[in-house]
Design a protein around this motif. Structure first.
Motif, PDB file in Angstrom:
ATOM      1  N   PRO A   1       0.831  -1.203   0.000  1.00  0.00           N
ATOM      2  CA  PRO A   1       0.000   0.000   0.000  1.00  0.00           C
ATOM      3  C   PRO A   1       0.870   1.259   0.000  1.00  0.00           C
ATOM      4  O   PRO A   1       2.061   1.203   0.341  1.00  0.00           O
ATOM      5  N   PRO A   2       0.313   2.394  -0.367  1.00  0.00           N
ATOM      6  CA  PRO A   2       1.073   3.651  -0.277  1.00  0.00           C
ATOM      7  C   PRO A   2       1.451   3.936   1.178  1.00  0.00           C
ATOM      8  O   PRO A   2       0.692   3.645   2.108  1.00  0.00           O
ATOM      9  N   PHE A   3       2.613   4.528   1.362  1.00  0.00           N
ATOM     10  CA  PHE A   3       3.008   4.943   2.712  1.00  0.00           C
ATOM     11  C   PHE A   3       2.118   6.083   3.207  1.00  0.00           C
ATOM     12  O   PHE A   3       1.720   6.122   4.361  1.00  0.00           O
ATOM     13  N   ALA A   4       1.847   7.024   2.320  1.00  0.00           N
ATOM     14  CA  ALA A   4       1.041   8.198   2.697  1.00  0.00           C
ATOM     15  C   ALA A   4       0.478   8.816   1.421  1.00  0.00           C
ATOM     16  O   ALA A   4       0.844   8.427   0.308  1.00  0.00           O
ATOM     17  N   SER A   5      -0.410   9.796   1.597  1.00  0.00           N
ATOM     18  CA  SER A   5      -1.049  10.387   0.422  1.00  0.00           C
ATOM     19  C   SER A   5      -1.528  11.798   0.711  1.00  0.00           C
ATOM     20  O   SER A   5      -1.744  12.186   1.872  1.00  0.00           O
ATOM     21  N   GLU A   6      -1.698  12.562  -0.362  1.00  0.00           N
ATOM     22  CA  GLU A   6      -2.378  13.845  -0.238  1.00  0.00           C
ATOM     23  C   GLU A   6      -3.818  13.583   0.201  1.00  0.00           C
ATOM     24  O   GLU A   6      -4.436  12.601  -0.204  1.00  0.00           O
ATOM     25  N   GLY A   7      -4.323  14.468   1.023  1.00  0.00           N
ATOM     26  CA  GLY A   7      -5.705  14.326   1.476  1.00  0.00           C
ATOM     27  C   GLY A   7      -5.932  13.149   2.398  1.00  0.00           C
ATOM     28  O   GLY A   7      -7.072  12.692   2.568  1.00  0.00           O
ATOM     29  N   GLU A   8      -4.884  12.665   3.014  1.00  0.00           N
ATOM     30  CA  GLU A   8      -5.014  11.471   3.851  1.00  0.00           C
ATOM     31  C   GLU A   8      -5.914  11.720   5.059  1.00  0.00           C
ATOM     32  O   GLU A   8      -6.682  10.838   5.470  1.00  0.00           O
ATOM     33  N   ARG A   9      -5.846  12.917   5.610  1.00  0.00           N
ATOM     34  CA  ARG A   9      -6.647  13.214   6.806  1.00  0.00           C
ATOM     35  C   ARG A   9      -8.137  13.109   6.513  1.00  0.00           C
ATOM     36  O   ARG A   9      -8.923  12.611   7.336  1.00  0.00           O
ATOM     37  N   ARG A  62     -13.228   8.117  -5.952  1.00  0.00           N
ATOM     38  CA  ARG A  62     -12.273   8.617  -6.939  1.00  0.00           C
ATOM     39  C   ARG A  62     -12.761   9.913  -7.576  1.00  0.00           C
ATOM     40  O   ARG A  62     -11.961  10.775  -7.950  1.00  0.00           O
ATOM     41  N   THR A  63     -14.064  10.060  -7.699  1.00  0.00           N
ATOM     42  CA  THR A  63     -14.608  11.311  -8.239  1.00  0.00           C
ATOM     43  C   THR A  63     -14.312  12.476  -7.295  1.00  0.00           C
ATOM     44  O   THR A  63     -13.965  13.580  -7.728  1.00  0.00           O
ATOM     45  N   THR A  64     -14.425  12.222  -5.997  1.00  0.00           N
ATOM     46  CA  THR A  64     -14.186  13.271  -4.997  1.00  0.00           C
ATOM     47  C   THR A  64     -12.708  13.478  -4.723  1.00  0.00           C
ATOM     48  O   THR A  64     -12.253  14.618  -4.539  1.00  0.00           O
ATOM     49  N   TYR A  65     -11.958  12.395  -4.703  1.00  0.00           N
ATOM     50  CA  TYR A  65     -10.513  12.459  -4.384  1.00  0.00           C
ATOM     51  C   TYR A  65      -9.712  11.770  -5.499  1.00  0.00           C
ATOM     52  O   TYR A  65      -9.182  10.673  -5.324  1.00  0.00           O
ATOM     53  N   PRO A  66      -9.619  12.382  -6.679  1.00  0.00           N
ATOM     54  CA  PRO A  66      -9.013  11.707  -7.840  1.00  0.00           C
ATOM     55  C   PRO A  66      -7.519  11.424  -7.696  1.00  0.00           C
ATOM     56  O   PRO A  66      -6.993  10.550  -8.392  1.00  0.00           O
ATOM     57  N   ASN A  67      -6.834  12.136  -6.811  1.00  0.00           N
ATOM     58  CA  ASN A  67      -5.386  11.975  -6.688  1.00  0.00           C
ATOM     59  C   ASN A  67      -4.937  11.297  -5.399  1.00  0.00           C
ATOM     60  O   ASN A  67      -3.755  11.302  -5.073  1.00  0.00           O
ATOM     61  N   ASN A  68      -5.898  10.721  -4.688  1.00  0.00           N
ATOM     62  CA  ASN A  68      -5.533  10.090  -3.420  1.00  0.00           C
ATOM     63  C   ASN A  68      -4.934   8.707  -3.673  1.00  0.00           C
ATOM     64  O   ASN A  68      -5.557   7.842  -4.295  1.00  0.00           O
ATOM     65  N   ALA A  69      -3.712   8.503  -3.197  1.00  0.00           N
ATOM     66  CA  ALA A  69      -3.000   7.252  -3.457  1.00  0.00           C
ATOM     67  C   ALA A  69      -3.694   6.052  -2.825  1.00  0.00           C
ATOM     68  O   ALA A  69      -3.704   4.953  -3.393  1.00  0.00           O
ATOM     69  N   HIS A  70      -4.286   6.218  -1.633  1.00  0.00           N
ATOM     70  CA  HIS A  70      -4.942   5.105  -0.946  1.00  0.00           C
ATOM     71  C   HIS A  70      -6.156   4.619  -1.725  1.00  0.00           C
ATOM     72  O   HIS A  70      -6.368   3.408  -1.874  1.00  0.00           O
ATOM     73  N   PRO A 103     -10.894   8.565   7.584  1.00  0.00           N
ATOM     74  CA  PRO A 103     -12.150   8.124   8.221  1.00  0.00           C
ATOM     75  C   PRO A 103     -13.038   7.324   7.271  1.00  0.00           C
ATOM     76  O   PRO A 103     -13.726   6.390   7.703  1.00  0.00           O
ATOM     77  N   LEU A 104     -13.040   7.688   5.988  1.00  0.00           N
ATOM     78  CA  LEU A 104     -13.858   6.960   5.014  1.00  0.00           C
ATOM     79  C   LEU A 104     -13.396   5.512   4.896  1.00  0.00           C
ATOM     80  O   LEU A 104     -14.211   4.578   4.922  1.00  0.00           O
ATOM     81  N   ILE A 105     -12.099   5.334   4.771  1.00  0.00           N
ATOM     82  CA  ILE A 105     -11.565   3.979   4.600  1.00  0.00           C
ATOM     83  C   ILE A 105     -11.770   3.160   5.868  1.00  0.00           C
ATOM     84  O   ILE A 105     -12.222   2.001   5.823  1.00  0.00           O
ATOM     85  N   LEU A 106     -11.459   3.746   7.007  1.00  0.00           N
ATOM     86  CA  LEU A 106     -11.533   3.003   8.264  1.00  0.00           C
ATOM     87  C   LEU A 106     -12.970   2.624   8.629  1.00  0.00           C
ATOM     88  O   LEU A 106     -13.197   1.613   9.309  1.00  0.00           O
ATOM     89  N   SER A 107     -13.950   3.400   8.192  1.00  0.00           N
ATOM     90  CA  SER A 107     -15.346   3.091   8.526  1.00  0.00           C
ATOM     91  C   SER A 107     -16.008   2.194   7.481  1.00  0.00           C
ATOM     92  O   SER A 107     -17.174   1.820   7.642  1.00  0.00           O
ATOM     93  N   ASN A 108     -15.276   1.858   6.418  1.00  0.00           N
ATOM     94  CA  ASN A 108     -15.855   1.025   5.357  1.00  0.00           C
ATOM     95  C   ASN A 108     -14.994  -0.201   5.047  1.00  0.00           C
ATOM     96  O   ASN A 108     -14.999  -0.693   3.919  1.00  0.00           O
ATOM     97  N   THR A 109     -14.284  -0.677   6.044  1.00  0.00           N
ATOM     98  CA  THR A 109     -13.377  -1.811   5.811  1.00  0.00           C
ATOM     99  C   THR A 109     -14.132  -3.079   5.392  1.00  0.00           C
ATOM    100  O   THR A 109     -13.529  -3.963   4.768  1.00  0.00           O
TER     101      THR A 109
END
Length: 634
Positions: free
Chosen positions: A258-266, A297-305, A270-276
């Motif tokens: 997985p990516p180490f970190a990403s833009e917009g990670e903060r 992806r529509t909302t966060y097109p450049n998020n590595a996660h 919460p989205l990822i952790l609540s939808n595991t």
């Protein structure tokens, strides 16, 4: 006015003279360190590693010579039938997490020696952790005196966080000046006054990272330009000195990393952790998971996660997924894996200078398909497991044999898959040992300990989507093998003893002599440039009443030892010679080894040992016949 100019010039040259005088005094007194990669072993035909030269590239992280690795031992004068190959780069080139002499570079040497028996093959490993292309270019300039025929590069993974990189500050000119100044003892002393000491317990990855994130596009152009400049320096030097260049194009773990970190990670965390529940084995390929990721992806097109999760979901649905995972890799704001812009630079620079490429990414896909970019070949984010090491070796051999000097001389490399030894006693790993590599289960254990240390520190320990270690580590290999697992369970880290010493003491108690011999030979194989391994073997053979072999190993230890240690070794060697009734044998052995490489004296014994341990007799015999032919001047 004229006198003023004369005095100025005189004053200038006076200061220059004082500088060189002081520099000379420091060198004579042994203050500072040599920046040559190798040192001549006095009284022997060898060069070995100069561990002090790493001080130039690891400021503040010095290793005492007594704790340093001496992985290379090669002839000071290249024979007329010699083929000398230098491998340069970072930790991947080094073979990490394995010992360099149990990784792909030594495999290349073994295979080439078999395929080119008329040659004396030397593959010399100059890969070290966290080294960027500035290191590669700087060391290349020093190689002329060591008579290289081929330079092999695996570089580009440390361009963002290497010991000299964009994160260390300064432009290309300032880095060149810095490297030049560190050649001088005077400036070494001055730099040392300002360098902070680094904790040896901290991995190079954690030390170089230091919390700095680099979003895609922020420094890429600067990094790419520096990479291009350094590659040009290497390629132009090689052309000037008529040295062939082979370059591995880079590859990385895309599936299980997985990516180490990403833009917009903060915002995304919460989205990822609540939808595991959408990202489980039974839900990866569902329409609901695909729709969720599409909305994200529509909302966060450049998020590595999100890109990474989308790639895994496509993989689960049997769709094309590698391009998405490449995007996730490039969007990782902690770029310990190369970004594709560097691959483009490598391709363009290499094509301009007509170097030989190994298209690694393409080869992996041809041999293993898209699934090759995961645990099948990789042990972490970019380092190769043992299967991956074998692939690198086979591709390296093919690349050497494709050079014009070898096209008509060598058989096809396809005729020689790297030979496997099917059985080795005790702790030797039956599936992982190759003839001549001495890879034991203990070595596998140490390699995995290296990885576990890496995973316990930043940036691994702070990942939003955690990296999960290979489940096979707990299901196969050393952790379930007897007697290793039983010994490991009884070992306590509270004891004032290394696990290696504890292991040997337990094996001695159990009288497992063949296993002990394999482990001691493996240590000697991994550290050929220091006396310790030869001395350990000599003491073992003495205890088993194998005095002829003990004298050989004591003699090699004697030649590699410092003056103080030589006296003790000499007494033991002379005592054994007298015990055999051959008082002159000790001096004759010393004299022979001082003029001839170690395999010349030890070849028949080595072949016998490998045969006893289950090696391919014909394969090993072929190798040592070629070495003996060299020793005899044929």
């Amino acid at each position: 006015m004229k006198k003023g100019w004369m005095y100025g010039i005189l004053f200038f040259f006076l200061w220059i003279g004082m500088f060189f005088l002081l520099e000379g005094i420091l060198r004579v007194m042994g203050i500072g360190y040599s920046t040559e990669p190798f040192e001549r072993v006095a009284g022997t035909p060898y060069f070995r590693d100069n561990p002090d030269f790493l001080n130039k590239y690891y400021p503040g992280r010095r290793t005492p010579r007594s704790e340093a690795k001496f992985k290379n031992l090669f002839l000071a004068q290249k024979p007329t039938n010699g083929l000398r190959i230098f491998v340069l780069g970072g930790s991947t080139a080094q073979g990490w997490p394995f010992e360099p002499n149990q990784s792909f570079t030594k495999m290349i040497e073994i295979q080439l020696q078999f395929l080119l028996p008329e040659k004396h093959i030397e593959v010399i490993n100059l890969g070290y952790s966290a080294m960027s292309s500035y290191y590669v270019a700087d060391v290349t300039r020093k190689l002329a005196r060591y008579q290289p025929d081929i330079i092999v590069l695996y570089t580009g993974q440390n361009e963002y966080y290497g010991t000299l990189s964009v994160t260390t500050g300064g432009g290309d000119l300032s880095k060149q000046i810095y490297l030049f100044l560190r050649e001088w003892r005077i400036f070494q002393i001055l730099f040392a006054l300002f360098e902070k000491s680094q904790k040896p317990s901290k991995t190079m990855m954690a030390a170089q990272f230091s919390g700095r994130q680099l979003p895609m596009g922020e420094k890429d152009a600067e990094v790419a330009d520096a990479f291009r400049r350094n590659l040009t320096r290497v390629f132009s030097w090689a052309k000037k000195h008529h040295v062939e260049v082979i370059v591995y194009k880079m590859a990385a773990n895309l599936i299980h990393m997985p990516p180490f970190a990403s833009e917009g990670e903060r915002e995304v965390a919460p989205l990822i952790l609540s939808n595991t529940h959408f990202f489980r084995h039974e839900t990866w390929q569902t329409v609901s998971t695909a729709q969720l990721l599409s909305n994200w992806r529509t909302t966060y097109p450049n998020n590595a996660h999100i890109l990474y999760l989308d790639g895994l979901a496509r993989r689960a649905r049997k769709e094309e997924f590698l391009d998405i995972l490449k995007q996730a890799k490039d969007r990782d704001t902690i770029p310990f894996r190369y970004r594709e812009i560097l691959q483009d630079v490598l391709s363009n620079a290499g094509a301009h200078w007509h170097v030989s490429f190994i298209p690694l990414h393409q080869k992996i896909k041809e041999v293993y398909g898209s699934e090759g970019f995961g645990r099948k070949l990789f042990i972490d984010h970019l380092h190769f497991n043992y299967t991956g090491q074998r692939l690198l070796a086979n591709l390296g051999v093919e690349a050497v044999l494709s050079l014009k000097d070898f096209k008509t001389k060598a058989p096809s490399s396809n005729a020689l898959p790297l030979k496997e030894v099917s059985h080795l006693p005790g702790l030797a790993h039956e599936d992982w040992i190759d003839a001549g590599l001495w890879l034991t289960v203990y070595d596998e254990f140490m390699a995995i300990q290296n990885i576990l240390t890496l995973l316990s520190q930043s940036p691994y320990k702070d990942m939003l989507i955690p990296y999960t270690k290979d489940p096979a580590w707990g299901e196969i290999g050393m952790l379930t093998r007897k007697p290793f697992s039983e010994i490991l369970a009884s070992f306590s880290s509270k004891k004032n003893q290394s696990f290696g010493n504890y292991l040997l003491s337990r094996l001695t108690d159990n009288k497992e002599w063949e296993t002990i011999e394999v482990l001691l030979q493996a240590y000697r194989h991994n550290n050929p440039g220091i006396p310790t391994g030869y001395k350990n073997c000599a003491e073992f053979y003495t205890s088993r009443n194998r005095y002829e072999e003990a004298i050989q190993f004591y003699a090699m230890a004697y030649l590699l030892a410092e003056k103080k240690e030589r006296l003790e070794i000499e007494k033991k060697g002379q005592s054994l010679a007298r015990m055999l009734g051959k008082p002159d044998q000790w001096r004759e052995t010393i004299d022979f080894l001082a003029k001839n490489p170690w395999p010349c004296y030890n070849s028949s014994n080595s072949a016998t040992v490998m045969h006893k341990k289950g090696g391919n007799r014909e394969f090993i015999g072929e190798i040592f016949e070629g070495i003996l032919a060299f020793c005899q001047g044929k």
